[in-house]
Design an enzyme around this catalytic site. Structure first.
Site, PDB file in Angstrom:
ATOM      1  N   LYS A  21       0.610  -3.262 -12.069  1.00 22.00           N
ATOM      2  CA  LYS A  21       1.394  -3.497 -10.850  1.00 22.00           C
ATOM      3  C   LYS A  21       0.757  -4.600 -10.004  1.00 22.00           C
ATOM      4  O   LYS A  21       1.443  -5.502  -9.518  1.00 22.00           O
ATOM      5  CB  LYS A  21       1.467  -2.173 -10.081  1.00 22.00           C
ATOM      6  N   ARG A 121       2.004   2.359   7.680  1.00 23.39           N
ATOM      7  CA  ARG A 121       0.708   1.891   7.146  1.00 23.39           C
ATOM      8  C   ARG A 121       0.150   0.727   7.968  1.00 23.39           C
ATOM      9  O   ARG A 121       0.902  -0.070   8.526  1.00 23.39           O
ATOM     10  CB  ARG A 121       0.879   1.521   5.664  1.00 23.39           C
ATOM     11  N   SER A 166     -10.713  -4.898   0.863  1.00 21.54           N
ATOM     12  CA  SER A 166      -9.282  -4.766   0.558  1.00 21.54           C
ATOM     13  C   SER A 166      -8.804  -5.992  -0.189  1.00 21.54           C
ATOM     14  O   SER A 166      -8.855  -7.104   0.331  1.00 21.54           O
ATOM     15  CB  SER A 166      -8.470  -4.585   1.843  1.00 21.54           C
ATOM     16  N   GLN A 168      -5.782  -6.534  -0.936  1.00 22.57           N
ATOM     17  CA  GLN A 168      -4.522  -6.988  -0.345  1.00 22.57           C
ATOM     18  C   GLN A 168      -4.788  -7.942   0.809  1.00 22.57           C
ATOM     19  O   GLN A 168      -4.158  -8.995   0.918  1.00 22.57           O
ATOM     20  CB  GLN A 168      -3.705  -5.791   0.131  1.00 22.57           C
ATOM     21  N   ASP A 315      -7.193   3.714  -6.395  1.00 26.94           N
ATOM     22  CA  ASP A 315      -5.903   4.348  -6.666  1.00 26.94           C
ATOM     23  C   ASP A 315      -6.004   5.558  -7.599  1.00 26.94           C
ATOM     24  O   ASP A 315      -4.997   6.228  -7.856  1.00 26.94           O
ATOM     25  CB  ASP A 315      -4.932   3.325  -7.270  1.00 26.94           C
ATOM     26  N   LYS A 342      -2.929   5.235   2.327  1.00 26.71           N
ATOM     27  CA  LYS A 342      -2.145   4.804   1.170  1.00 26.71           C
ATOM     28  C   LYS A 342      -0.688   5.279   1.317  1.00 26.71           C
ATOM     29  O   LYS A 342      -0.265   5.589   2.414  1.00 26.71           O
ATOM     30  CB  LYS A 342      -2.807   5.315  -0.116  1.00 26.71           C
ATOM     31  N   ARG A 346      -3.712  10.664   1.069  1.00 26.30           N
ATOM     32  CA  ARG A 346      -3.991  11.275  -0.238  1.00 26.30           C
ATOM     33  C   ARG A 346      -5.095  12.327  -0.187  1.00 26.30           C
ATOM     34  O   ARG A 346      -5.172  13.178  -1.083  1.00 26.30           O
ATOM     35  CB  ARG A 346      -4.309  10.178  -1.269  1.00 26.30           C
ATOM     36  N   ARG A 388       1.671   8.334  -6.948  1.00 27.34           N
ATOM     37  CA  ARG A 388       0.431   8.733  -7.631  1.00 27.34           C
ATOM     38  C   ARG A 388       0.113  10.217  -7.424  1.00 27.34           C
ATOM     39  O   ARG A 388      -0.481  10.855  -8.279  1.00 27.34           O
ATOM     40  CB  ARG A 388      -0.734   7.854  -7.187  1.00 27.34           C
TER      41      ARG A 388
END
Ligand code: S3P
Length: 429
Positions: A21, A121, A166, A168, A315, A342, A346, A388
């Site tokens: 991904k 987020r 990060s 991202q 992840d 996330k 989580r 997930r």
């Protein structure tokens, strides 16, 4: 609602998982901003990657399916046009954050929005560096939440030290830096996945990685088209790694999995827990290491998963918490507060659902403490709309008395369409 039956025999077989991904997002981005015609093979059909595809179509990039490949006609940075509508990033944080970096350098206004989860987020982490580079980014109520309105253009290079590792945010800054005047340097406290650095270089970008944790890039670079074959996604393979690792005598092979060392923490942790994982047919695709993974189910034991594992394993914590629930002894996870930001929180989600499965699980601010047991209780479980979490719970279901039911399970399509069929395939054979 999805029912997962308890399996009473070892898992066997051979399978392939969808394209990575993270690499898929970058393949769509780099082919779109390059000059010329590129083809992408093995792009995941998951909703997240499709959001990035649609976003660049909205920005005027021509794409078409040519047999198995997605063909992208890039016209460089200036080929991107104002979309004339809100770009919907769906559930995909990577789409929103990386696109922010691209749009920060474009001389027009764009609005990025997403679903209820993405709207919660944290986006301030990309807004801060992009604003320092000269972009104007407005967020909902000024709180760093989507929707974001980006007025780009006239960027200057910066030296930015990320407070939290990060990929991202690093990637957003690199993508903006490529359009800025002067040099941009991004430094991280821990090395996060480096797919952007690898792919940028493959598209002809001159970029330096200094001392492992700094990326240096000069602005004003032109990218040239090239074909990309996306390796299989280790984060998707992880569900099968744990499923087989936790069921004694299992023997599974997963073909063509990306094994970039910035992502492979899950393999190291499972090996420490006692799982047998072999890497065979090691090769390279799109500058990324790829291998077939063979996993043999053995008795697992609890381990400590410390802060040094976070960036390489980020992840995989939901499914690793399931491995911990089925291991002998105690597993502790710490330094992983990022899990709370996330697609769902989580830490809270997995603690709650593991308890429903009869596991003694303790929620901590930055992790969990899990006491393993040999068999879980059957239960009705919730995915919290997080792909997930849904897949991790399905793996738990295989080792539960009488099986489990998972609500809101369609969210697996975000990263792994066909997951349940593949799981059924290896459980039945
Ligand atoms: C991703 C980076 C990670 C990861 C996410 C995908 C990427 O997020 O959790 O699923 O493609 O860059 P952060 O870099 O924000 O931790």
């Amino acid at each position: 609602m999805k029912k997962i039956k308890e399996v009473k025999r070892p898992l066997r077989g051979e399978l392939a998982v969808p394209g990575d991904k993270s690499i898929g997002h970058r393949a769509v981005i780099f082919t779109s901003i390059a000059y010329g015609r590129s083809r992408i093979w093995n792009l995941s059909g998951g909703e997240d990657n499709l959001r990035t595809v649609q976003a660049f179509k909205d920005l005027g990039v021509k794409m078409s399916q040519e047999g198995e490949a997605l063909c992208v006609e890039g016209k460089g940075w200036d080929g991107l046009c104002p979309p004339g509508k809100v770009i919907d990033c769906g559930n995909s944080g990577t789409t929103m954050r990386l696109l922010s970096g691209v749009l920060a350098g474009r001389p027009f206004v764009t609005t990025l929005d997403g679903d209820a989860s993405l709207r919660q987020r944290p986006m301030q982490r990309v807004i801060d560096p992009l604003a320092r580079m000269g972009a104007q980014v407005l967020s909902r109520n000024g709180k760093g939440l989507a929707p974001l309105e980006i007025r780009g253009g006239n960027l200057r290079g910066i030296h930015y030290i990320l407070p939290i590792a990060s990929a991202q945010v690093k990637s957003a800054i690199v993508l903006a830096g490529l359009q800025a005047e002067g040099v941009t340097v991004v430094e991280e406290p821990q090395k996060s996945r480096d797919h952007t650095e690898i792919m940028a270089q493959a598209f002809g970008v001159k970029l330096k990685v200094e001392g492992e944790r700094s990326v240096v890039v000069e602005g004003g670079q032109r990218l040239s088209a090239r074909d990309v074959r996306v390796p299989g996604d280790l984060s998707s393979a992880a569900f099968f790694l744990v499923a087989a690792a936790a069921i004694l005598g299992s023997d599974l092979v997963i073909r063509g999995v990306g094994c970039n060392p910035t992502r492979s923490g899950v393999i190291d942790v499972l090996r420490r827990m006692g799982a047998g994982i072999e890497m065979t047919r090691q090769r390279e695709e799109a500058g990324e290491p790829v291998a077939d993974l063979r996993i043999i189910g053995k008795k697992l034991r609890g381990v400590e998963i410390g802060p040094e594992m976070v960036a390489r394993t980020i992840d995989e914590y939901p499914v690793l918490s399931v491995a911990a629930a089925l291991a002998e002894g105690v597993t502790t996870i710490c330094g992983a507060k990022e899990l709370r930001f996330k697609e769902s929180d989580r830490i809270a989600a997995m603690t709650r659902e593991l308890r429903s499965l009869g596991v003694q699980a303790e929620e901590r601010e930055d992790g969990m403490k899990i006491e393993g047991r040999s068999r879980l209780q059957g239960a009705q479980l919730s995915s919290y709309g997080d792909h997930r979490v849904a897949m991790a719970l399905a793996v738990a279901g295989l080792s539960s008395e009488g099986g489990v039911e998972i609500d809101d399970s369609a969210c697996v399509d975000i990263s792994f369409p066909g997951f349940f069929d593949l799981l059924e395939g290896v459980s039945a054979s």
